[in-house]
Design a protein around this motif. Structure first.
Motif, PDB file in Angstrom:
ATOM      1  N   LYS A 146      51.759  60.781  62.077  1.00  0.00           N
ATOM      2  CA  LYS A 146      52.776  61.386  62.948  1.00  0.00           C
ATOM      3  C   LYS A 146      54.053  60.563  62.874  1.00  0.00           C
ATOM      4  O   LYS A 146      54.053  59.381  63.213  1.00  0.00           O
ATOM      5  CB  LYS A 146      52.246  61.436  64.393  1.00  0.00           C
ATOM      6  CG  LYS A 146      53.176  62.145  65.364  1.00  0.00           C
ATOM      7  CD  LYS A 146      52.538  62.214  66.750  1.00  0.00           C
ATOM      8  CE  LYS A 146      53.434  62.933  67.741  1.00  0.00           C
ATOM      9  NZ  LYS A 146      52.829  62.989  69.100  1.00  0.00           N
ATOM     10  N   ASN A 147      55.103  61.210  62.396  1.00  0.00           N
ATOM     11  CA  ASN A 147      56.411  60.555  62.278  1.00  0.00           C
ATOM     12  C   ASN A 147      56.325  59.247  61.491  1.00  0.00           C
ATOM     13  O   ASN A 147      56.936  58.239  61.848  1.00  0.00           O
ATOM     14  CB  ASN A 147      57.012  60.296  63.671  1.00  0.00           C
ATOM     15  CG  ASN A 147      57.258  61.574  64.450  1.00  0.00           C
ATOM     16  OD1 ASN A 147      57.618  62.604  63.862  1.00  0.00           O
ATOM     17  ND2 ASN A 147      57.035  61.526  65.756  1.00  0.00           N
ATOM     18  N   GLY A 148      55.498  59.271  60.430  1.00  0.00           N
ATOM     19  CA  GLY A 148      55.363  58.084  59.590  1.00  0.00           C
ATOM     20  C   GLY A 148      54.453  57.025  60.151  1.00  0.00           C
ATOM     21  O   GLY A 148      54.314  55.939  59.570  1.00  0.00           O
ATOM     22  N   GLY A 149      53.835  57.283  61.316  1.00  0.00           N
ATOM     23  CA  GLY A 149      52.938  56.294  61.909  1.00  0.00           C
ATOM     24  C   GLY A 149      51.579  56.893  62.208  1.00  0.00           C
ATOM     25  O   GLY A 149      51.226  57.969  61.718  1.00  0.00           O
ATOM     26  N   PHE A 150      50.805  56.202  63.035  1.00  0.00           N
ATOM     27  CA  PHE A 150      49.478  56.686  63.391  1.00  0.00           C
ATOM     28  C   PHE A 150      49.593  57.744  64.496  1.00  0.00           C
ATOM     29  O   PHE A 150      50.488  57.663  65.360  1.00  0.00           O
ATOM     30  CB  PHE A 150      48.592  55.522  63.844  1.00  0.00           C
ATOM     31  CG  PHE A 150      48.189  54.613  62.724  1.00  0.00           C
ATOM     32  CD1 PHE A 150      47.036  54.861  61.995  1.00  0.00           C
ATOM     33  CD2 PHE A 150      48.976  53.510  62.373  1.00  0.00           C
ATOM     34  CE1 PHE A 150      46.665  54.021  60.938  1.00  0.00           C
ATOM     35  CE2 PHE A 150      48.618  52.686  61.329  1.00  0.00           C
ATOM     36  CZ  PHE A 150      47.461  52.940  60.604  1.00  0.00           C
ATOM     37  N   PRO A 151      48.707  58.722  64.509  1.00  0.00           N
ATOM     38  CA  PRO A 151      48.811  59.832  65.459  1.00  0.00           C
ATOM     39  C   PRO A 151      48.300  59.506  66.867  1.00  0.00           C
ATOM     40  O   PRO A 151      48.343  60.368  67.743  1.00  0.00           O
ATOM     41  CB  PRO A 151      47.964  60.924  64.803  1.00  0.00           C
ATOM     42  CG  PRO A 151      46.927  60.174  64.033  1.00  0.00           C
ATOM     43  CD  PRO A 151      47.625  58.957  63.516  1.00  0.00           C
ATOM     44  N   LEU A 152      47.793  58.299  67.074  1.00  0.00           N
ATOM     45  CA  LEU A 152      47.265  57.903  68.382  1.00  0.00           C
ATOM     46  C   LEU A 152      48.034  56.683  68.903  1.00  0.00           C
ATOM     47  O   LEU A 152      48.603  55.910  68.123  1.00  0.00           O
ATOM     48  CB  LEU A 152      45.767  57.561  68.271  1.00  0.00           C
ATOM     49  CG  LEU A 152      44.852  58.638  67.672  1.00  0.00           C
ATOM     50  CD1 LEU A 152      43.442  58.075  67.500  1.00  0.00           C
ATOM     51  CD2 LEU A 152      44.821  59.883  68.551  1.00  0.00           C
ATOM     52  N   SER A 153      48.000  56.495  70.217  1.00  0.00           N
ATOM     53  CA  SER A 153      48.664  55.323  70.797  1.00  0.00           C
ATOM     54  C   SER A 153      47.810  54.082  70.580  1.00  0.00           C
ATOM     55  O   SER A 153      46.595  54.169  70.366  1.00  0.00           O
ATOM     56  CB  SER A 153      48.881  55.529  72.299  1.00  0.00           C
ATOM     57  OG  SER A 153      47.634  55.530  72.981  1.00  0.00           O
ATOM     58  N   ASP A 154      48.444  52.915  70.635  1.00  0.00           N
ATOM     59  CA  ASP A 154      47.708  51.665  70.450  1.00  0.00           C
ATOM     60  C   ASP A 154      46.607  51.519  71.502  1.00  0.00           C
ATOM     61  O   ASP A 154      45.483  51.076  71.188  1.00  0.00           O
ATOM     62  CB  ASP A 154      48.660  50.472  70.538  1.00  0.00           C
ATOM     63  CG  ASP A 154      49.618  50.412  69.356  1.00  0.00           C
ATOM     64  OD1 ASP A 154      49.513  51.295  68.472  1.00  0.00           O
ATOM     65  OD2 ASP A 154      50.456  49.488  69.318  1.00  0.00           O
ATOM     66  N   ASP A 155      46.921  51.855  72.739  1.00  0.00           N
ATOM     67  CA  ASP A 155      45.928  51.722  73.811  1.00  0.00           C
ATOM     68  C   ASP A 155      44.728  52.619  73.536  1.00  0.00           C
ATOM     69  O   ASP A 155      43.571  52.202  73.754  1.00  0.00           O
ATOM     70  CB  ASP A 155      46.559  52.106  75.157  1.00  0.00           C
ATOM     71  CG  ASP A 155      47.552  51.043  75.643  1.00  0.00           C
ATOM     72  OD1 ASP A 155      47.491  49.908  75.112  1.00  0.00           O
ATOM     73  OD2 ASP A 155      48.388  51.368  76.509  1.00  0.00           O
ATOM     74  N   GLU A 156      44.986  53.840  73.107  1.00  0.00           N
ATOM     75  CA  GLU A 156      43.880  54.766  72.852  1.00  0.00           C
ATOM     76  C   GLU A 156      43.002  54.254  71.723  1.00  0.00           C
ATOM     77  O   GLU A 156      41.764  54.326  71.783  1.00  0.00           O
ATOM     78  CB  GLU A 156      44.437  56.156  72.504  1.00  0.00           C
ATOM     79  CG  GLU A 156      43.340  57.219  72.362  1.00  0.00           C
ATOM     80  CD  GLU A 156      43.909  58.609  72.112  1.00  0.00           C
ATOM     81  OE1 GLU A 156      43.108  59.553  72.022  1.00  0.00           O
ATOM     82  OE2 GLU A 156      45.155  58.749  72.003  1.00  0.00           O
ATOM     83  N   MET A 157      43.648  53.707  70.678  1.00  0.00           N
ATOM     84  CA  MET A 157      42.875  53.209  69.533  1.00  0.00           C
ATOM     85  C   MET A 157      42.070  51.969  69.908  1.00  0.00           C
ATOM     86  O   MET A 157      40.929  51.809  69.466  1.00  0.00           O
ATOM     87  CB  MET A 157      43.822  52.945  68.346  1.00  0.00           C
ATOM     88  CG  MET A 157      44.380  54.226  67.734  1.00  0.00           C
ATOM     89  SD  MET A 157      45.309  53.998  66.198  1.00  0.00           S
ATOM     90  CE  MET A 157      46.865  53.349  66.822  1.00  0.00           C
ATOM     91  N   ASP A 158      42.656  51.098  70.721  1.00  0.00           N
ATOM     92  CA  ASP A 158      41.903  49.925  71.191  1.00  0.00           C
ATOM     93  C   ASP A 158      40.680  50.350  72.003  1.00  0.00           C
ATOM     94  O   ASP A 158      39.586  49.793  71.859  1.00  0.00           O
ATOM     95  CB  ASP A 158      42.815  49.029  72.054  1.00  0.00           C
ATOM     96  CG  ASP A 158      43.563  47.992  71.222  1.00  0.00           C
ATOM     97  OD1 ASP A 158      43.005  47.574  70.190  1.00  0.00           O
ATOM     98  OD2 ASP A 158      44.686  47.619  71.608  1.00  0.00           O
ATOM     99  N   TRP A 159      40.887  51.351  72.870  1.00  0.00           N
ATOM    100  CA  TRP A 159      39.780  51.822  73.708  1.00  0.00           C
ATOM    101  C   TRP A 159      38.653  52.397  72.855  1.00  0.00           C
ATOM    102  O   TRP A 159      37.463  52.139  73.109  1.00  0.00           O
ATOM    103  CB  TRP A 159      40.297  52.898  74.675  1.00  0.00           C
ATOM    104  CG  TRP A 159      39.207  53.424  75.571  1.00  0.00           C
ATOM    105  CD1 TRP A 159      38.792  52.902  76.751  1.00  0.00           C
ATOM    106  CD2 TRP A 159      38.379  54.555  75.313  1.00  0.00           C
ATOM    107  NE1 TRP A 159      37.738  53.631  77.268  1.00  0.00           N
ATOM    108  CE2 TRP A 159      37.468  54.665  76.399  1.00  0.00           C
ATOM    109  CE3 TRP A 159      38.307  55.494  74.285  1.00  0.00           C
ATOM    110  CZ2 TRP A 159      36.505  55.671  76.480  1.00  0.00           C
ATOM    111  CZ3 TRP A 159      37.348  56.494  74.362  1.00  0.00           C
ATOM    112  CH2 TRP A 159      36.454  56.581  75.447  1.00  0.00           C
ATOM    113  N   LEU A 160      39.019  53.189  71.813  1.00  0.00           N
ATOM    114  CA  LEU A 160      38.010  53.788  70.935  1.00  0.00           C
ATOM    115  C   LEU A 160      37.206  52.713  70.208  1.00  0.00           C
ATOM    116  O   LEU A 160      35.981  52.830  70.062  1.00  0.00           O
ATOM    117  CB  LEU A 160      38.687  54.712  69.913  1.00  0.00           C
ATOM    118  CG  LEU A 160      39.082  56.103  70.430  1.00  0.00           C
ATOM    119  CD1 LEU A 160      40.114  56.760  69.520  1.00  0.00           C
ATOM    120  CD2 LEU A 160      37.830  56.974  70.551  1.00  0.00           C
TER     121      LEU A 160
END
Length: 416
Positions: free
Chosen positions: A396-410
């Motif tokens: 998404k827009n050249g970056g990852f499609p998820l937020s950092d917080d969401e990815m840390d939680w996963l």
């Protein structure tokens, strides 16, 4: 008396019919041959000499442009191959504009002579016709098609490779006729080929013809077809060299080749000048990975596990995130898992759990944590996480499609 006739003839003085016939009936072969070669000899005399018992005399008649066409037609059935070869060289030059439906008597006889010679039992005669007609834009189509289907390569190849008379339909029909060995290679060398003809050449499974197509710099091969040829070259090694040396290679094809091309072709692939800097770097990285793998295999046997190897490389600053993708492409999923675990600071068990969970968000989060580039998440979801196309997440827009917080939680959810 006779010497006087011969002198008159040599000086170009016109002889009457009886005088010329006397010379044409002389016992001396050299005299009869001199008459047969003369450009101003009467047509009746030349026709008479077309049945001479000596082949060299008949060959001179066959070569003489003043010979009446009726005599030429007669000579197409001559028992001597040299005579018919001389005739083929002369008649073939008269081919432009001829057709099977000629109304004019002279042109009709010329066509009949040409057609007979194109079907001659002697390969040499047919070859002379083919070599003469191969570049003629207005050569008789029926004769050209017959030569193109000849069972002798020296006859059909010149026409298949060069004749502008052959249509796309003609070429496809010939390809599907399973012609003589080498015929398809001749077609592959044509200066111009349609996409349909190139597809038929590929479908023929004639590796020599496909190699010839790759070596033909005057034709533009669709990227889709090049990719399929590239895939085929994994098992048909003869296609790798012409692929590597193809004048222009799409980025995707170059990267695929880097994954498996034979060792002796690696340098040529790396030295290509048509690759953009990003593609060239990716090719070098892929090749470097391969060479490293080869070096390790040739080294003394070791009990080093994938995880300990990844740790060692990481400690030495040699474990790049891009190596994960390279390992997957090489079918080394166990090492890819180990490298991801080291790069992301996770346990192998946690990474394996993500690999089997069919959870796109978890795969994306692991890529982020391991330092992979956002564009790599597509292939990682497909090859590492076995995510089905409808569920694949895109950058998404050249970056990852998820937020950092969401990815840390996963990642916490899937454990250490």
């Amino acid at each position: 008396m006779f010497k006087g006739l011969l002198d008159k003839f040599r000086k170009g003085t016109t002889l009457d019919y009886e005088e010329a016939k006397e010379l044409a009936s002389d016992q001396d072969v050299k005299v009869r041959q001199e008459v047969a070669e003369h450009p101003r000899a009467q047509p009746e005399i030349l026709y008479f000499l077309a049945t001479d018992k000596v082949a060299s005399v008949r060959a001179a008649i066959a070569n003489n442009s003043a010979t009446p066409r009726l005599a030429d037609v007669l000579l197409t059935k001559d028992v001597d191959e040299v005579v018919r070869s001389q005739l083929a060289a002369k008649i073939s030059k008269l081919a432009p504009g001829l057709s099977a439906n000629e109304v004019d008597k002279l042109r009709r006889m010329t066509y009949e002579a040409l057609e007979t010679l194109a079907r001659d039992q002697a390969v040499k005669v047919r070859q002379i016709v083919a070599e003469t007609l191969k570049d003629m834009a207005d050569a008789p189509p029926d004769v050209i098609r017959h030569l193109a289907e000849d069972t002798e390569l020296v006859v059909c190849a010149p026409v298949l490779e060069n004749s502008p008379v052959l249509t796309e339909r003609d070429l496809i029909q010939i390809i599907n006729l399973n012609p003589t060995d080498g015929a398809l290679s001749a077609i592959s060398k044509r200066a111009s080929l349609s996409d349909e003809v190139m597809e038929e050449l590929f479908a023929s499974n004639d590796s020599a013809a496909v190699a010839g197509l790759l070596g033909n710099g005057s034709v533009s091969i669709k990227e889709d077809l090049l990719e399929r040829i590239c895939d085929k070259s994994r098992t048909v090694k003869a296609l790798q060299d012409p692929l590597v040396h193809r004048p222009t290679l799409p980025k995707g094809v170059a990267l695929r080749l880097a994954d498996f091309v034979a060792d002796h072709l690696i340098k040529a692939l790396l030295n290509r000048k048509d690759l953009d800097p990003v593609t060239a770097a990716a090719v070098r990285e892929e090749v470097s990975w391969r060479l490293d793998q080869a070096a390790e295999k040739e080294a003394a046997a070791t009990t080093e596990t994938p995880y300990s190897k990844a740790q060692r490389l990481h400690e030495n600053g040699e474990l790049a995130p891009s190596m994960v993708e390279s390992a997957l492409k090489a079918g080394q999923k166990e090492y890819a898992i180990a490298a991801l675990a080291v790069l992301a600071g996770k346990s192998v068990a946690a990474v394996e759990k993500i690999a089997t969970a069919e959870n796109a968000k978890a795969v994306v989060s692991l890529c982020w944590k391991a330092g992979l580039e956002p564009e790599s998440i597509l292939i990682m979801q497909k090859r590492f996480g076995a995510i089905k196309p409808p569920s694949v997440l895109k950058p998404k827009n050249g970056g990852f499609p998820l937020s950092d917080d969401e990815m840390d939680w996963l990642l916490e959810f899937f454990g250490d």
